[in-house]
Design a protein around this motif. Sequence first.
Motif, mmCIF file in Angstrom:
data_model
loop_
_atom_site.group_PDB
_atom_site.id
_atom_site.type_symbol
_atom_site.label_atom_id
_atom_site.label_comp_id
_atom_site.label_asym_id
_atom_site.label_seq_id
_atom_site.Cartn_x
_atom_site.Cartn_y
_atom_site.Cartn_z
ATOM 1 N N LEU A 74 -6.666 -15.169 -17.653
ATOM 2 C CA LEU A 74 -6.269 -15.407 -16.263
ATOM 3 C C LEU A 74 -7.103 -14.592 -15.276
ATOM 4 O O LEU A 74 -6.774 -14.560 -14.080
ATOM 5 N N THR A 75 -8.170 -13.950 -15.734
ATOM 6 C CA THR A 75 -8.899 -13.045 -14.837
ATOM 7 C C THR A 75 -9.511 -13.785 -13.649
ATOM 8 O O THR A 75 -9.646 -13.200 -12.562
ATOM 9 N N ASP A 76 -9.859 -15.055 -13.811
ATOM 10 C CA ASP A 76 -10.429 -15.796 -12.692
ATOM 11 C C ASP A 76 -9.422 -16.034 -11.574
ATOM 12 O O ASP A 76 -9.813 -16.376 -10.438
ATOM 13 N N SER A 77 -8.133 -15.848 -11.856
ATOM 14 C CA SER A 77 -7.105 -16.064 -10.830
ATOM 15 C C SER A 77 -6.858 -14.815 -9.989
ATOM 16 O O SER A 77 -6.120 -14.873 -8.997
ATOM 17 N N LEU A 78 -7.474 -13.684 -10.347
ATOM 18 C CA LEU A 78 -7.171 -12.422 -9.675
ATOM 19 C C LEU A 78 -7.802 -12.349 -8.283
ATOM 20 O O LEU A 78 -8.960 -12.705 -8.087
ATOM 21 N N THR A 79 -7.011 -11.852 -7.347
ATOM 22 C CA THR A 79 -7.459 -11.615 -5.976
ATOM 23 C C THR A 79 -7.039 -10.207 -5.570
ATOM 24 O O THR A 79 -5.869 -9.843 -5.761
ATOM 25 N N PRO A 80 -7.941 -9.407 -5.001
ATOM 26 C CA PRO A 80 -7.534 -8.070 -4.532
ATOM 27 C C PRO A 80 -6.535 -8.178 -3.375
ATOM 28 O O PRO A 80 -6.662 -9.024 -2.489
ATOM 29 N N ILE A 81 -5.535 -7.312 -3.392
ATOM 30 C CA ILE A 81 -4.571 -7.193 -2.305
ATOM 31 C C ILE A 81 -4.360 -5.706 -2.021
ATOM 32 O O ILE A 81 -4.822 -4.842 -2.774
ATOM 33 N N THR A 82 -3.668 -5.426 -0.943
ATOM 34 C CA THR A 82 -3.262 -4.058 -0.632
ATOM 35 C C THR A 82 -1.748 -3.963 -0.746
ATOM 36 O O THR A 82 -1.022 -4.756 -0.118
ATOM 37 N N PHE A 83 -1.280 -3.038 -1.559
ATOM 38 C CA PHE A 83 0.162 -2.790 -1.662
ATOM 39 C C PHE A 83 0.529 -1.707 -0.660
ATOM 40 O O PHE A 83 -0.038 -0.613 -0.682
ATOM 41 N N HIS A 84 1.490 -2.024 0.196
ATOM 42 C CA HIS A 84 1.902 -1.103 1.252
ATOM 43 C C HIS A 84 3.129 -0.326 0.781
ATOM 44 O O HIS A 84 4.272 -0.731 1.022
ATOM 45 N N GLY A 85 2.883 0.781 0.080
ATOM 46 C CA GLY A 85 3.975 1.604 -0.415
ATOM 47 C C GLY A 85 4.702 2.315 0.706
ATOM 48 O O GLY A 85 4.269 2.310 1.866
ATOM 49 N N ALA A 86 5.816 2.953 0.363
ATOM 50 C CA ALA A 86 6.615 3.638 1.370
ATOM 51 C C ALA A 86 5.836 4.765 2.036
ATOM 52 O O ALA A 86 6.049 5.066 3.210
ATOM 53 N N GLY A 87 4.903 5.394 1.292
ATOM 54 C CA GLY A 87 4.179 6.530 1.837
ATOM 55 C C GLY A 87 2.682 6.344 1.936
ATOM 56 O O GLY A 87 1.999 7.157 2.572
ATOM 57 N N ASN A 88 2.152 5.296 1.310
ATOM 58 C CA ASN A 88 0.699 5.086 1.338
ATOM 59 C C ASN A 88 0.366 3.659 0.943
ATOM 60 O O ASN A 88 1.202 2.939 0.381
ATOM 61 N N ASP A 89 -0.863 3.241 1.256
ATOM 62 C CA ASP A 89 -1.397 1.953 0.808
ATOM 63 C C ASP A 89 -2.244 2.163 -0.442
ATOM 64 O O ASP A 89 -2.857 3.224 -0.615
ATOM 65 N N ALA A 90 -2.311 1.153 -1.292
ATOM 66 C CA ALA A 90 -3.103 1.249 -2.517
ATOM 67 C C ALA A 90 -3.687 -0.107 -2.871
ATOM 68 O O ALA A 90 -3.085 -1.156 -2.600
ATOM 69 N N ALA A 91 -4.861 -0.085 -3.514
ATOM 70 C CA ALA A 91 -5.499 -1.306 -3.992
ATOM 71 C C ALA A 91 -4.707 -1.877 -5.165
ATOM 72 O O ALA A 91 -4.340 -1.155 -6.104
#
Length: 262
Positions: A74-91
């Motif tokens: 399923l690797t071709d289906s992957l898209t980068p997003i940003t997770f907006h945590g309670a204290g910080n953002d992460a890839a």
Amino acid sequence: MKLTMTAAVLAAFTLAGPASAHFQLVYNPEANPTAPGDLAIKLIFWHPFENGHAMDMGTPEEFFYVFKGEKTDLTDSLTPITFHGAGNDAAAFEGALPVKRNGDYIVGLVPAPYYEESEDIYIQQITKSYFNKGGIPSGWEEPVGMKTEFVPLNKPYNVVAGSTFSAQLLSDGAPVAGAEIEIEYIAATPDMETNAPGEVTTEPLPGGALVAMTDDNGVFTFGIPKEGFWGFAALGSGPDTKFDGKELSQDAVIWIRAYDLD
């Protein structure tokens, strides 16, 4: 096989603190989809029980699903997003699981090793999540050949809250006896649209991380007290102990879905 970890890795996790459990998520809120279609899967490296710090993910080494013994990349289906945590953002990443026929879909992730600078080690959490369409079992109890993995002994996508869940821990296909299993709960389920935690429903208990131990056959059992998503991690259970010249904690992770009886 008896689990062993180097002194450096053990010390690193001690310094990290028992209440700060990092868990790799392979997540969609619907473990039992009823209609065919592409199911969005969020890949997030996070502290979900405490709705805490989120960590940046690198490009995964493997992302796949197994259906009736057949493995599909399923690797071709992957898209980068940003997770907006309670204290910080992460890839983070989003992928797509094509749900078509009835049966079990075992989704596997081998993430890129994550460098934890404060501990000077790498962490690689090899993770499995389960989805089922149609209520027809078709292989949830089978291993999928990962370097280290949990093999469930209860159907993992409809565990009854108030009952127990058991699984066998494997490393290179062999049972791991005497392993410490950290137990986690998603206290603030991620919103699939905003990529941010939802409302916090509970908090970690006093006394540190919830822990179980595997027996001589590599099996552990835990009583599931509450509906929702529960995760289990065996730190350092994998065969690889070094990456890029540093200590590597290669961990097995499994997520299950529990429901209340109405």
